[in-house]
Design a protein around this motif. Structure first.
Motif, PDB file in Angstrom:
ATOM      1  N   GLY A 131      -0.068  25.204 -38.800  1.00  0.00           N
ATOM      2  CA  GLY A 131       0.509  23.858 -38.473  1.00  0.00           C
ATOM      3  C   GLY A 131       1.486  23.279 -39.335  1.00  0.00           C
ATOM      4  O   GLY A 131       2.255  24.028 -40.031  1.00  0.00           O
ATOM      5  N   THR A 132       1.601  21.935 -39.270  1.00  0.00           N
ATOM      6  CA  THR A 132       2.471  21.443 -39.989  1.00  0.00           C
ATOM      7  C   THR A 132       1.832  20.225 -40.680  1.00  0.00           C
ATOM      8  O   THR A 132       0.890  19.481 -40.207  1.00  0.00           O
ATOM      9  CB  THR A 132       3.670  20.595 -39.228  1.00  0.00           C
ATOM     10  OG1 THR A 132       3.043  19.658 -38.199  1.00  0.00           O
ATOM     11  CG2 THR A 132       4.699  21.621 -38.300  1.00  0.00           C
ATOM     12  N   PRO A 133       2.280  19.867 -42.001  1.00  0.00           N
ATOM     13  CA  PRO A 133       1.365  18.943 -42.885  1.00  0.00           C
ATOM     14  C   PRO A 133       1.922  17.399 -42.338  1.00  0.00           C
ATOM     15  O   PRO A 133       2.664  17.210 -41.727  1.00  0.00           O
ATOM     16  CB  PRO A 133       2.232  18.950 -44.204  1.00  0.00           C
ATOM     17  CG  PRO A 133       3.359  19.688 -43.867  1.00  0.00           C
ATOM     18  CD  PRO A 133       3.407  20.641 -42.634  1.00  0.00           C
ATOM     19  N   VAL A 134       0.735  16.528 -42.327  1.00  0.00           N
ATOM     20  CA  VAL A 134       0.903  15.107 -42.061  1.00  0.00           C
ATOM     21  C   VAL A 134       1.713  14.575 -43.156  1.00  0.00           C
ATOM     22  O   VAL A 134       1.223  14.477 -44.135  1.00  0.00           O
ATOM     23  CB  VAL A 134      -0.479  14.647 -41.989  1.00  0.00           C
ATOM     24  CG1 VAL A 134      -0.471  12.921 -41.391  1.00  0.00           C
ATOM     25  CG2 VAL A 134      -1.271  15.221 -40.709  1.00  0.00           C
ATOM     26  N   LYS A 135       2.738  13.795 -42.598  1.00  0.00           N
ATOM     27  CA  LYS A 135       3.493  13.134 -43.617  1.00  0.00           C
ATOM     28  C   LYS A 135       2.897  11.573 -43.621  1.00  0.00           C
ATOM     29  O   LYS A 135       3.006  10.803 -42.721  1.00  0.00           O
ATOM     30  CB  LYS A 135       4.920  12.847 -43.142  1.00  0.00           C
ATOM     31  CG  LYS A 135       5.285  14.349 -43.397  1.00  0.00           C
ATOM     32  CD  LYS A 135       6.975  14.321 -43.393  1.00  0.00           C
ATOM     33  CE  LYS A 135       7.412  15.934 -43.353  1.00  0.00           C
ATOM     34  NZ  LYS A 135       8.795  16.052 -43.273  1.00  0.00           N
ATOM     35  N   ASN A 136       2.630  11.081 -44.778  1.00  0.00           N
ATOM     36  CA  ASN A 136       2.084   9.861 -45.122  1.00  0.00           C
ATOM     37  C   ASN A 136       3.361   8.646 -45.291  1.00  0.00           C
ATOM     38  O   ASN A 136       3.852   9.022 -46.312  1.00  0.00           O
ATOM     39  CB  ASN A 136       0.983   9.665 -46.044  1.00  0.00           C
ATOM     40  CG  ASN A 136      -0.211  10.174 -45.684  1.00  0.00           C
ATOM     41  OD1 ASN A 136      -0.366  10.440 -44.495  1.00  0.00           O
ATOM     42  ND2 ASN A 136      -1.091  10.671 -46.527  1.00  0.00           N
ATOM     43  N   ASP A 137       3.650   7.855 -44.480  1.00  0.00           N
ATOM     44  CA  ASP A 137       4.891   6.834 -44.899  1.00  0.00           C
ATOM     45  C   ASP A 137       4.264   5.512 -45.490  1.00  0.00           C
ATOM     46  O   ASP A 137       3.411   5.186 -45.557  1.00  0.00           O
ATOM     47  CB  ASP A 137       5.605   6.683 -43.568  1.00  0.00           C
ATOM     48  CG  ASP A 137       6.334   7.874 -43.049  1.00  0.00           C
ATOM     49  OD1 ASP A 137       6.681   8.779 -44.099  1.00  0.00           O
ATOM     50  OD2 ASP A 137       6.664   8.041 -41.906  1.00  0.00           O
TER      51      ASP A 137
END
Length: 137
Positions: A131-137
């Protein structure tokens, strides 16, 4: 390597000239397409208006900003090191092709080959993940 400002200006001028010529030719073709001779008359105001609107339209198009083009073989920096990196995709694709080819009586499935190919081709941790990593903004 970006183009010089001189080349960009020359490109914009050539674009403007070609658009104006095209607009003028399109206008002259329209005037010849009518069957009635009475419809082909055109006074100076109409002609000037048609040419002026063509030039204004062409100038508007030519003044739009030109997006910088990437050189052939150059990768978009935002895709480098991700799963959509072209070199990573090409490596995994070639590896899967080679891995799933029959070798004698033995043939591996894609499910068996994908983990091996990811390990072989990955250059970053993101490429190894599912999958794709979750990006925390």
């Amino acid at each position: 390597m970006p183009s010089s400002p001189h080349k960009i200006m020359m490109h914009q001028h050539l674009s403007l000239i070609s658009i104006v010529l095209f607009a003028l030719l399109a206008g002259s073709v329209d005037s010849f397409s009518t069957n009635s001779p009475a419809d082909t008359t055109c006074d100076r105001r109409q002609a000037f208006s048609a040419v002026a609107s063509s030039i204004v339209g062409a100038a508007t198009v030519a003044s739009l900003p030109i997006a910088p083009a990437l050189a052939k073989g150059e990768v978009d920096p935002s895709r480098k090191g991700t799963k959509s990196d072209p070199s990573y995709e090409a490596c995994v694709s070639q590896c899967l092709y080679d891995c799933t080819k029959p070798k004698g009586e033995e043939q591996k499935s894609r499910a068996e080959c994908i983990p091996e190919c990811k390990k072989k081709c990955a250059t970053t941790k993101e490429q190894l993940m599912v999958g794709t990593p979750v990006k925390n903004d």
